[in-house]
Design a protein around this motif. Structure first.
Motif, PDB file in Angstrom:
ATOM      1  N   UNK A 169       6.165 -12.778   7.419  1.00 22.24           N
ATOM      2  CA  UNK A 169       6.008 -13.629   6.102  1.00 22.24           C
ATOM      3  C   UNK A 169       4.387 -13.110   5.650  1.00 22.24           C
ATOM      4  N   UNK A 170       4.102 -13.403   4.638  1.00 25.15           N
ATOM      5  CA  UNK A 170       2.984 -12.796   4.769  1.00 25.15           C
ATOM      6  C   UNK A 170       1.675 -13.841   4.895  1.00 25.15           C
ATOM      7  N   UNK A 171       0.490 -13.153   6.123  1.00 27.11           N
ATOM      8  CA  UNK A 171      -0.371 -14.297   6.457  1.00 27.11           C
ATOM      9  C   UNK A 171      -1.549 -14.077   6.233  1.00 27.11           C
ATOM     10  N   UNK A 172      -1.444 -12.719   4.961  1.00 29.83           N
ATOM     11  CA  UNK A 172      -3.053 -12.822   4.254  1.00 29.83           C
ATOM     12  C   UNK A 172      -4.077 -11.542   5.348  1.00 29.83           C
ATOM     13  N   UNK A 223       0.742  -1.562   0.028  1.00 29.92           N
ATOM     14  CA  UNK A 223      -0.321  -0.325  -0.025  1.00 29.92           C
ATOM     15  C   UNK A 223       0.570   1.139   0.269  1.00 29.92           C
ATOM     16  N   UNK A 224       2.244   0.957  -1.043  1.00 30.34           N
ATOM     17  CA  UNK A 224       3.225   2.127  -0.730  1.00 30.34           C
ATOM     18  C   UNK A 224       2.121   3.487  -1.144  1.00 30.34           C
ATOM     19  N   UNK A 225       0.834   3.644  -1.992  1.00 34.93           N
ATOM     20  CA  UNK A 225       0.460   4.523  -2.885  1.00 34.93           C
ATOM     21  C   UNK A 225      -0.589   5.272  -1.582  1.00 34.93           C
ATOM     22  N   UNK A 243       4.376  -8.529   5.425  1.00 34.69           N
ATOM     23  CA  UNK A 243       5.806  -8.097   4.503  1.00 34.69           C
ATOM     24  C   UNK A 243       5.244  -8.004   3.020  1.00 34.69           C
ATOM     25  N   UNK A 244       5.150  -7.335   2.761  1.00 40.03           N
ATOM     26  CA  UNK A 244       4.878  -6.390   1.382  1.00 40.03           C
ATOM     27  C   UNK A 244       6.186  -5.961   1.112  1.00 40.03           C
ATOM     28  N   UNK A 245       5.891  -6.224  -0.466  1.00 45.50           N
ATOM     29  CA  UNK A 245       6.750  -6.459  -1.217  1.00 45.50           C
ATOM     30  C   UNK A 245       7.555  -4.790  -2.112  1.00 45.50           C
TER      31      UNK A 245
END
Length: 237
Positions: A64-67, A13-15, A43-45
């Motif tokens: 880690x991405x957990x959703x 959600x960088x934007x 764990x955003x990319x």
């Protein structure tokens, strides 16, 4: 005075994440409120984590991405551990209107509700009502939920919701990893928690895209309905 925490799950959600957080700070300044917030960086990319670090915004980073379910449960654990009275789910993409929070938490502060869901569909004058296809899906889930619980909820997939201390503790202990909004609502209705809907304002997403794409809609609907049936049978999720 009730301690209120806004839980903001964020994945890539960088934007929008800085604008979302600033809207809370500005609202507090203008209305003399003291809503706290915590961003759960799942764990955003992208640069979400860097922005949160550089601006020194309160956040927790998942390795880690957990959703969405895992991110929200982390927020509820934080709310429990820091003794908040009310927790509000607040999207990081700018769709939820900060001006609606007072309406959302009012029934909880008055001890009239345990869970309050922000609905786009109670009245017909909302600014943003989502796509026609999505509204059809929400209507189908609403009808099925009424069949299972005897109660109709108009906005079954709304992630704009607030809960009291009792449900903070429940959700911190156990929270569904998939379809958390319809699943937790069904669970609360089945165990006779006080569930209420209030009209809220929502905005169109200004950046990014929904995680439910066209090719996933049928799969999503079938799985939601099956999961709600399991909740009905087991009394748990």
């Amino acid at each position: 005075m009730s301690k209120v925490l806004l839980i903001i799950p964020a994945y890539d959600e960088e934007a929008s994440i800085l604008r979302t957080c600033q809207s809370i700070v500005d609202y507090n300044d203008q209305h003399h409120t003291d809503y706290d917030f915590i961003v759960i960086n799942d764990s955003s990319n992208d640069s979400t984590g860097r922005i949160l670090d550089e601006k020194k915004l309160p956040h927790i980073d998942h390795i880690y991405n957990l959703g969405i379910g895992g991110a929200l449960q982390t927020g509820y654990k934080y709310a429990r551990d820091y003794d908040y009275d009310i927790a509000v789910q607040f999207d990081g993409d700018g769709q939820h209107d900060i001006n609606s929070i007072s309406d959302l938490i009012k029934p909880i502060k008055a001890k009239e509700a345990d869970l309050v869901i922000g609905s786009r569909f109670i009245t017909k004058n909302g600014r943003f009502r989502s796509t026609f296809a999505r509204r059809i899906g929400i209507k189908l889930i609403s009808n099925y939920m009424k069949l299972l619980t005897g109660r109709r909820i108009t906005d079954t997939t709304s992630g704009f919701r607030a809960c009291n201390r009792g449900l903070i503790n429940e959700f911190a202990h156990n929270y569904p990893s998939e379809y958390p909004e319809p699943v937790t609502t069904t669970f609360c209705l089945l165990r006779k928690d006080r569930v209420m809907e209030v009209q809220v304002g929502m905005n169109a997403r200004t950046a990014g895209s929904s995680s439910i794409h066209t090719w996933k809609k049928a799969y999503y609907m079938v799985n939601v309905l099956m999961t709600l049936l399991v909740v009905k049978i087991r009394g748990r999720y």
